[in-house]
Write a protein that holds these residues in place. Structure first.
Motif, PDB file in Angstrom:
ATOM      1  N   VAL A 110      46.399  27.690  32.873  1.00 25.25           N
ATOM      2  CA  VAL A 110      45.440  28.414  31.983  1.00 25.25           C
ATOM      3  C   VAL A 110      44.334  29.095  32.980  1.00 25.25           C
ATOM      4  CG1 VAL A 110      45.909  27.279  29.792  1.00 25.25           C
ATOM      5  CG2 VAL A 110      43.908  26.505  31.280  1.00 25.25           C
ATOM      6  N   GLY A 111      43.557  29.585  32.424  1.00 23.11           N
ATOM      7  CA  GLY A 111      42.350  30.254  33.130  1.00 23.11           C
ATOM      8  C   GLY A 111      42.656  31.460  33.951  1.00 23.11           C
ATOM      9  N   ASN A 112      43.452  32.382  33.452  1.00 23.75           N
ATOM     10  CA  ASN A 112      43.886  33.658  34.210  1.00 23.75           C
ATOM     11  C   ASN A 112      43.166  34.772  33.751  1.00 23.75           C
ATOM     12  OD1 ASN A 112      46.780  33.161  35.708  1.00 23.75           O
ATOM     13  ND2 ASN A 112      46.814  31.761  33.598  1.00 23.75           N
ATOM     14  N   CYS A 113      43.198  35.792  34.505  1.00 23.39           N
ATOM     15  CA  CYS A 113      42.594  36.960  34.509  1.00 23.39           C
ATOM     16  C   CYS A 113      40.975  36.883  34.516  1.00 23.39           C
ATOM     17  CB  CYS A 113      43.046  37.676  33.187  1.00 23.39           C
ATOM     18  SG  CYS A 113      44.750  38.263  32.885  1.00 23.39           S
ATOM     19  N   GLY A 114      40.410  36.092  35.238  1.00 26.25           N
ATOM     20  CA  GLY A 114      39.068  36.087  35.245  1.00 26.25           C
ATOM     21  C   GLY A 114      38.344  35.202  33.986  1.00 26.25           C
TER      22      GLY A 114
END
Length: 503
Positions: free
Chosen positions: A109-113
């Protein structure tokens, strides 16, 4: 489980000493996640880990609480979804059925900023952080509090996490349409360092989005500075996936070189009709960068993307399906062109009236997706949006689609290569120890599937459908999903937070 026989009666002891285990999975075609050829095997599980791997029949003397005959089935490592937005859902909806039912045993998790932690909101979550939920979903001002919440919720699968650049900007800036000051960057670096100390995998950016696009390269380079000492990585939703994609890739490589860390390009694609056919030069640029630094990418197996409804992407050259709209919820599921015609306005004005909203963009060409998907640098990520009321079908079907449609039907790559892209290579890229391979001593994250019938069932019009052909899923040695006609979770949730190597 159709085709796989489960027995809960222990077999007699044959005098081989301490020959008791939790689970015996026998007579399978084992694809171990390394890319090696399949081989016939029996597998023992004890205390959450793989105890023994042996030739078929060699373990018949073992007693097991659970015995499964996997004749005609493939046993592989559990699939690792390297690109998700499940940050808050692993806590709020810990059963995680859309992922578990397709064989996923670990999500990153924690993708794309955008990440659920560390986050301190001043109001509603800024776009695209709203993809993770409303204000009430953000309860983790520190990364440590997020880790504790995941472990307390005990989701059905494992969770590893990146820290989002936009989330950090939200915490320390009064507005996001400008560059951060030195003091703000220092505050972000301190918060990122705290997260790394508690097991975060690294930093992600979403530089194409309005709330991050004003960040200059120098801001990201400064923020990436703590990554190397911690052994972290840099994952990025590029500043452009359209005409300026090569320049955006060069920016990502520059940041990785400066920080001395591996770079992962998120959902690599050639977006927009004018960009079709450029995957050859895009991949050539990636290969050139690989000569000097560690670089990889992830890709989802579809020709359509999904995100918030972005006015910059509104065009009449592709189909755009609106998936939700806060002011006009009845428009969800309709094409933007249809809505514009109903309202007697142009596409851009219709998109403005729908804001905030979500959309699916049918903006890629099959040839480009095939070329990127089959490249040796590519691993698989779903990029699914679990809070979308009409989600892109990748949320439920990405991994079976790789195995069924792209490997078995299109023969884009072999089954062993497909599994490697979803398991061993993924674990290697993100530093997940004792995961991603079927090896003695490794954690027993496993999937049993039928290679002849596995397929994605989710469609754009009916996306919430469990895949076919997944027979069983084990997470940390616990049988968590039974397929066949039942398609049910067992209710036993054995997932945990996976910290970065060395934590």
């Amino acid at each position: 489980m159709t085709g796989a026989t489960t027995t809960n009666n222990s077999s007699p002891d044959t005098g081989n000493g301490d020959s008791t285990c939790d689970t015996l999975i026998s007579n399978v075609s084992l694809i171990d996640g390394s890319g090696a050829a399949p081989f016939a095997a029996d597998v023992l599980i004890l205390n959450g880990r793989i105890l023994r791997i042996a030739a078929v029949g060699a373990l018949d003397g073992w007693q097991a609480t659970q015995k499964i005959d996997g004749h005609g089935r493939v046993l592989s490592p559990g699939f690792i979804d390297v690109h998700t937005h499940d940050d808050t859902n692993v806590i709020r909806q810990p059963e995680m059925f859309p992922k578990l039912s397709q064989g996923v045993t670990t999500v990153i998790v924690g993708n794309c900023g955008i990440s659920a932690a560390p986050v301190s909101l001043k109001g509603a979550p800024p776009d695209p952080m709203n993809l993770l939920g409303d204000t009430n979903a953000f309860n983790y001002p520190t990364f440590a509090s997020y880790v504790a919440a995941v472990n307390q919720a005990q989701p059905s699968l494992n969770v590893a996490a990146l820290v989002g650049h936009t989330a950090l900007r939200n915490n320390h800036m009064d507005r996001l349409d400008r560059a951060a000051s030195d003091d703000e960057i220092n505050a972000m670096c301190l918060q990122l360092s705290e997260a790394l100390a508690h097991g975060a995998l690294g930093l992600s950016t979403g530089l194409a989005y309005d709330n991050a696009i004003s960040a200059p390269t120098s801001e990201v380079m400064a923020l990436a500075a703590p990554l190397a000492a911690a052994g972290g990585i840099y994952a990025t939703h590029l500043r452009s996936e359209f005409a300026d994609i090569l320049e955006a890739m060069e920016e990502a490589f520059q940041i990785g070189k400066h920080a001395r860390v591996p770079v992962m390009i998120s959902h690599l694609k050639c977006a927009g009709v004018d960009n079709w056919g450029r995957s050859g030069e895009v991949l050539a640029a990636l290969e050139q960068a690989q000569r000097y630094q560690p670089v990889g990418c992830d890709c989802y197996p579809y020709t359509a993307s999904s995100s918030t409804l972005d006015l910059k992407q509104v065009t009449d050259t592709i189909d755009i399906q609106v998936t939700w709209s806060a002011p006009h919820p009845a428009m969800g599921g309709k094409m933007l062109a249809t809505i514009a015609a109903e309202w007697s306005v142009d596409l851009l004005e219709a998109a403005r009236r729908l804001q905030p909203a979500g959309a699916v963009y049918h903006g890629m060409h099959d040839d480009d997706v095939n070329r990127i998907l089959s490249h040796p640098a590519t691993v698989i990520g779903s990029d699914g949006l679990p809070n979308d009321p009409l989600p892109h079908p990748r949320l439920w079907g990405a991994f079976p689609r790789v195995l069924g449609y792209y490997s078995r039907e299109k023969k884009l790559f072999s089954l062993t290569v497909a599994v490697n892209k979803m398991t061993g290579l993924s674990a290697q890229r993100f530093g997940l120890i004792d995961r991603g391979l079927v090896r003695e001593g490794y954690w027993a994250d496993l999937v049993l599937f039928d290679p002849e019938t596995i397929r994605d069932a989710a469609t754009f019009t009916n996306p919430m459908q469990a895949a076919e052909g997944i027979e069983a899923v084990w997470v940390n040695g616990v049988l968590s999903y039974c397929g066949g006609a039942e398609k049910r979770a067992t209710g036993k949730r054995a997932g945990r937070f996976l910290p970065r190597v060395g934590i």
